[in-house]
Design an enzyme around this catalytic site. Structure first.
Site, PDB file in Angstrom:
ATOM      1  N   CYS A  64       0.137  -1.320  -0.275  1.00 48.38           N
ATOM      2  CA  CYS A  64       0.193  -0.009   0.211  1.00 48.38           C
ATOM      3  C   CYS A  64       0.304   1.804   0.072  1.00 48.38           C
ATOM      4  O   CYS A  64       1.022   2.336  -0.880  1.00 48.38           O
ATOM      5  CB  CYS A  64      -0.598  -0.324   1.390  1.00 48.38           C
ATOM      6  SG  CYS A  64      -0.847  -0.658   2.753  1.00 48.38           S
ATOM      7  N   ARG A 107       7.673 -12.338   4.636  1.00 52.74           N
ATOM      8  CA  ARG A 107       7.015 -11.804   6.106  1.00 52.74           C
ATOM      9  C   ARG A 107       8.087 -12.508   6.903  1.00 52.74           C
ATOM     10  O   ARG A 107       7.527 -13.945   6.448  1.00 52.74           O
ATOM     11  CB  ARG A 107       5.358 -12.239   5.916  1.00 52.74           C
ATOM     12  CG  ARG A 107       4.925 -10.406   4.793  1.00 52.74           C
ATOM     13  CD  ARG A 107       3.436 -11.254   5.146  1.00 52.74           C
ATOM     14  NE  ARG A 107       3.134  -9.573   4.595  1.00 52.74           N
ATOM     15  CZ  ARG A 107       1.500  -9.795   4.184  1.00 52.74           C
ATOM     16  NH1 ARG A 107       0.725  -9.809   4.977  1.00 52.74           N
ATOM     17  NH2 ARG A 107       0.874  -8.295   3.514  1.00 52.74           N
ATOM     18  N   GLN A 165       0.135 -10.874  -3.591  1.00 58.01           N
ATOM     19  CA  GLN A 165      -0.882 -10.579  -2.945  1.00 58.01           C
ATOM     20  C   GLN A 165      -1.525 -10.181  -5.088  1.00 58.01           C
ATOM     21  O   GLN A 165      -0.511  -9.570  -5.324  1.00 58.01           O
ATOM     22  CB  GLN A 165      -1.052  -9.557  -1.881  1.00 58.01           C
ATOM     23  CG  GLN A 165       0.040  -9.768  -0.831  1.00 58.01           C
ATOM     24  CD  GLN A 165      -0.599  -9.303  -0.178  1.00 58.01           C
ATOM     25  OE1 GLN A 165       0.157  -7.722  -0.347  1.00 58.01           O
ATOM     26  NE2 GLN A 165      -0.883  -8.985   1.279  1.00 58.01           N
ATOM     27  N   ASP A 168      -2.781  -7.218  -5.173  1.00 58.92           N
ATOM     28  CA  ASP A 168      -3.634  -6.271  -4.313  1.00 58.92           C
ATOM     29  C   ASP A 168      -3.913  -5.204  -4.914  1.00 58.92           C
ATOM     30  O   ASP A 168      -3.232  -4.674  -5.867  1.00 58.92           O
ATOM     31  CB  ASP A 168      -2.069  -5.915  -4.184  1.00 58.92           C
ATOM     32  CG  ASP A 168      -2.201  -5.715  -2.195  1.00 58.92           C
ATOM     33  OD1 ASP A 168      -3.269  -5.187  -1.718  1.00 58.92           O
ATOM     34  OD2 ASP A 168      -0.853  -4.936  -1.196  1.00 58.92           O
ATOM     35  N   LYS A 226     -11.821  -4.772   8.968  1.00 56.62           N
ATOM     36  CA  LYS A 226     -11.874  -5.129   7.529  1.00 56.62           C
ATOM     37  C   LYS A 226     -12.464  -7.069   7.380  1.00 56.62           C
ATOM     38  O   LYS A 226     -13.135  -7.068   8.439  1.00 56.62           O
ATOM     39  CB  LYS A 226     -10.337  -6.060   6.934  1.00 56.62           C
ATOM     40  CG  LYS A 226      -9.924  -7.566   8.205  1.00 56.62           C
ATOM     41  CD  LYS A 226      -8.769  -7.747   7.601  1.00 56.62           C
ATOM     42  CE  LYS A 226      -8.466  -9.819   7.730  1.00 56.62           C
ATOM     43  NZ  LYS A 226      -7.473  -9.408   8.711  1.00 56.62           N
ATOM     44  N   HIS A 277      -7.608  -1.095   0.649  1.00 57.38           N
ATOM     45  CA  HIS A 277      -7.859  -2.055   0.397  1.00 57.38           C
ATOM     46  C   HIS A 277      -7.956  -3.282   0.313  1.00 57.38           C
ATOM     47  O   HIS A 277      -8.467  -3.334   0.666  1.00 57.38           O
ATOM     48  CB  HIS A 277      -6.521  -2.526   1.428  1.00 57.38           C
ATOM     49  CG  HIS A 277      -5.974  -1.671   2.321  1.00 57.38           C
ATOM     50  ND1 HIS A 277      -4.132  -1.734   1.805  1.00 57.38           N
ATOM     51  CD2 HIS A 277      -6.444  -0.130   2.509  1.00 57.38           C
ATOM     52  CE1 HIS A 277      -4.224  -0.545   2.785  1.00 57.38           C
ATOM     53  NE2 HIS A 277      -4.970   0.404   3.231  1.00 57.38           N
TER      54      HIS A 277
END
Length: 667
Positions: free
Chosen positions: A354, A383, A401, A403, A488, A534
């Site tokens: 992001c 990660r 992702q 994304d 979310k 997102h």
RNA sequence: GCCGCCUUAGCUCAGUCGGCUAGAGCGACGCACUCGUAAUGCGUAGGUCGACGGUUCGAUUCCGUCAGGCGGCUCCA
């Protein structure tokens, strides 16, 4: 499901004053043994009572059978007690933790000097059988006072702790101590002598004999009261069922889940691997896995563009300042790969995309006319998952992702979220995934992990909740599960072993736009801050891939299958004929090949079957003479003598349709 | 990260109570066979027994450390 079936509602019973529930059950002629045995009763307040419960007034109750959800819990909780008794028989020094029923079974935690070994489980299972056969009765006993309980439980430090914290415990522990009064369950042998007992809220089966089928599954360590800061106890997991057949069916389900395990199939079908040399949780896709991954990517890229997203791209590493600006670093430093020092700057592998998209937004002035402005990319993030949690493709350290970030006005946010949710649902449909539900993750007001005002959170949560509710999908609440920057909605899909995995996510973020100073020029000329939404549709491509493998047990629908058609010549000299057939398929974009190996054709069929190839096209003398091929489908059905042109059209049609069923001669 | 278990050929697994050239099936490769719907036959290659250190005359085997895997726990932006 069926409208004609009348639900088997047990008639209410009256337990006359001074008699036991068991008497009433017997008087009503209800079964007290077997797979439908009545094991407890539910009183008017909804409270479950043991069968030897003796009300002081005439009382209406509903019988509860062993195969109902509440009955199963009673069965499994009682099985946990039998396990605990067996453990203390075999290992007298064992101290008791807690032992609640869980889905499909139960567990019990113990403090033992030495962790249990697999052989111990066999021993314990044997001892449990003896206890079950002995037909011990469970008898409820109320403690008059805390002190009485403490005296009796002096040798059980964990139970003492539970007594002390009573009143401030979660549900799991309540199962042990209960609210209100403090009770104990004794196990009595045939002579009425107490042989064992445990602090417990109950209720329990009338007798251990009513545990018809159980099995100890595994032992593992678990933190006392679920906190990493507490000592680890040794947990034994077991499963228990109202009949042997149901136990067998459950074990079969587990075996089936194991057959579908994506880690196993990934090797067998040559889809991907995790080379030690690269590192834990870092996957390489082999050519066949690469085809499926590319199909997924092609699909989702095209869909994003159709849905109004603009394809962008960003680097894998960044200077640390960016993650300070976004606010991620303080929260996630521990789970990011450590920084690289270069020319006086610290560079991090990105763990999220992001911030980069925000920079694209900010790269020039933006007008309200551009909103919603939607960016999308395949963002590969890293990660540093703790070593114990890495798991196949579903929990990795490097993942991609799909994304996206939608920049919208506050007013546009609900419509955009709805748009995204519809997008996600159509995507899941297209991949044939149907077992999923929504989860709404909100902040924990008591935690300081979450930034933003109460009002901001309330507005954002409301927007998500409304859209989720409107969708009509099952919605589960997940308090405290939000990201630090906003709530979310996630789609939780179930895998073959019944674990749920977070797939798609939609997050409402009012924090990052402010932190990045994002703004657009409104119609009235003022500068205003957008909201960012997102969203990841697959979530992680790797995880989605893994779930797909399990969902289809490796037998991918034709449009995803790495090899869609294999030509199988009956003799070597039919190979050329099939080669020209396969070339026609390839010209039409079908992934087809001929098996030129010198195996016999039966062997080639077997190989194709094991590779789960959707279409086998077989040709021998007859087919060559007639200008046809004979299909054998993955399900074993067949269709012989199909003309070459028709056969090509048939395959092309099924592949292009992206159907997730078949193919089969039946279709 | 924590606890337990595990790591032998590409895959699945035997085996060595510390001692000669560590085995099998599948797969791969080669040769023969040319066959109509789930395994043709014969042969060949392939392993520093996860890595490093220790004990020992001698370690794949025993001990330790590390790595990787599995099952849980904790965690999961």
């Amino acid at each position: 499901m069926s409208a004609t079936r009348t639900p088997a509602v047990a008639d209410p019973l009256v337990v006359p004053a001074g008699t036991t529930a068991a008497d009433a059950v017997a008087a009503a002629g209800l079964p007290t043994t077997g797979p439908k045995a009545i094991v407890v009763v539910r009183d008017a307040a909804g409270r479950l009572r043991d069968l030897d419960w003796r009300p002081e007034l005439d009382t209406d109750v509903a019988p509860v059978a062993i195969d109902e959800p509440d009955g199963l819990n009673v069965l499994r909780h009682s099985a946990a007690h039998v396990l605990a008794q067996a453990v203390q028989d075999v290992f007298p020094e064992a101290k008791l933790g807690i032992g609640p029923p869980i889905e499909n079974g139960f567990y019990y935690d113990f403090d033992v000097p030495k962790p249990f070994q697999p052989e111990d489980l066999t021993k314990l299972e044997k001892r449990m059988q003896e206890i079950v056969k002995a037909g011990q009765t469970f008898r409820r006993r109320e403690y008059k006072s805390l002190d009485e309980a403490k005296v009796e439980l002096a040798g059980e430090p964990y139970k003492l702790e539970l007594v002390d914290i009573k009143g401030d415990v979660d549900d799991t522990e309540l199962a042990t101590v209960g609210a209100g009064e403090l009770t104990h369950y004794d196990n009595l042998d045939k002579e009425g002598k107490r042989v064992w007992g445990d602090l417990c809220r109950g209720p329990h089966l009338p007798t251990t004999r009513l545990i018809p089928a159980f099995k100890l599954m595994r032992s593992a360590a678990a933190y006392w009261r679920g906190s990493e800061k507490n000592p680890q106890l040794q947990r034994i997991y077991g499963t228990a069922w109202p009949s042997r057949d149901e136990l067998k069916a459950y074990l079969n389900r587990l075996a089936e889940a194991e057959r579908r395990d994506h880690r196993k199939l990934g090797t067998e079908l040559d889809l991907f691997s995790f080379p030690d040399e690269i590192g834990s949780g870092l996957v390489v896709f082999h050519p066949k896995g690469g085809i499926i991954k590319r199909e997924m990517e092609d699909y989702v890229r095209a869909r994003h563009i159709e849905e109004g997203f603009q394809y962008v791209s960003s680097p894998h590493i960044t200077k640390e300042g960016l993650f300070h600006t976004s606010g991620h670093l303080p929260y996630y430093k521990d789970t990011m790969f450590p920084p690289m020092q270069l020319e006086g700057a610290d560079y991090y592998l990105k763990a999220m995309n992001c911030p980069m998209h925000n920079l694209i937004f900010r790269s020039r002035g933006r007008s309200y006319r551009e909103l919603p402005l939607r960016f999308f990319e395949f963002g590969t993030v890293y990660r540093y998952e703790k070593s114990g949690v890495v798991h196949g493709l579903t929990r990795v350290r490097g993942l991609t992702q799909d994304d996206s970030h939608s920049y919208v006005t506050k007013e546009q946010a609900p419509a955009e979220i709805k748009h995204l949710l519809n997008f996600v649902r159509s995507l899941l449909d297209d991949f044939g995934l149907d077992d999923y539900y929504l989860e709404l993750s909100t902040r924990d007001p008591k935690s300081d992990k979450f930034i933003g005002t109460d009002e901001q959170w309330a507005v954002a949560t409301k927007v998500l909740e409304d859209v989720a509710t409107e969708s009509g999908l099952e919605l589960v609440l997940d308090p405290g599960g939000a990201a630090f920057y906003g709530p979310k909605i996630s789609v939780q899909a179930k895998d073959a072993i019944g674990r749920t995995w977070q797939m798609s996510t939609i997050q409402y973020d009012f924090n990052q736009p402010a932190r990045f100073g994002l703004e657009f020029q409104a119609a009235d000329g003022t500068r205003q801050e957008p909201v960012m939404i997102h969203s990841a549709k697959f979530g992680s491509i790797e995880r989605f891939f893994g779930v797909l493998v399990e969902h289809y047990a490796g037998a991918f629908p034709a449009w995803l299958a790495p090899v869609q058609v294999v030509g199988i010549p009956i003799r070597d000299d039919h190979a050329d004929y099939l080669t020209s057939f396969v070339e026609k398929l390839r010209a039409a974009g079908v992934r087809a090949e001929v098996d030129y190996s010198d195996d016999r054709m039966q062997k080639k069929i077997r190989t194709a079957q094991q590779q789960k190839i959707p279409f086998m096209a077989i040709a021998g003398d007859d087919d060559v003479a007639a200008g046809t091929v004979s299909f054998r489908y993955r399900d074993g059905s067949q269709r012989n003598g199909v003309s070459v042109d028709e056969a090509v059209a048939h395959v092309v049609e099924i592949v292009r349709s992206r159907t997730n069923v078949g193919p089969s001669a039946a279709a």
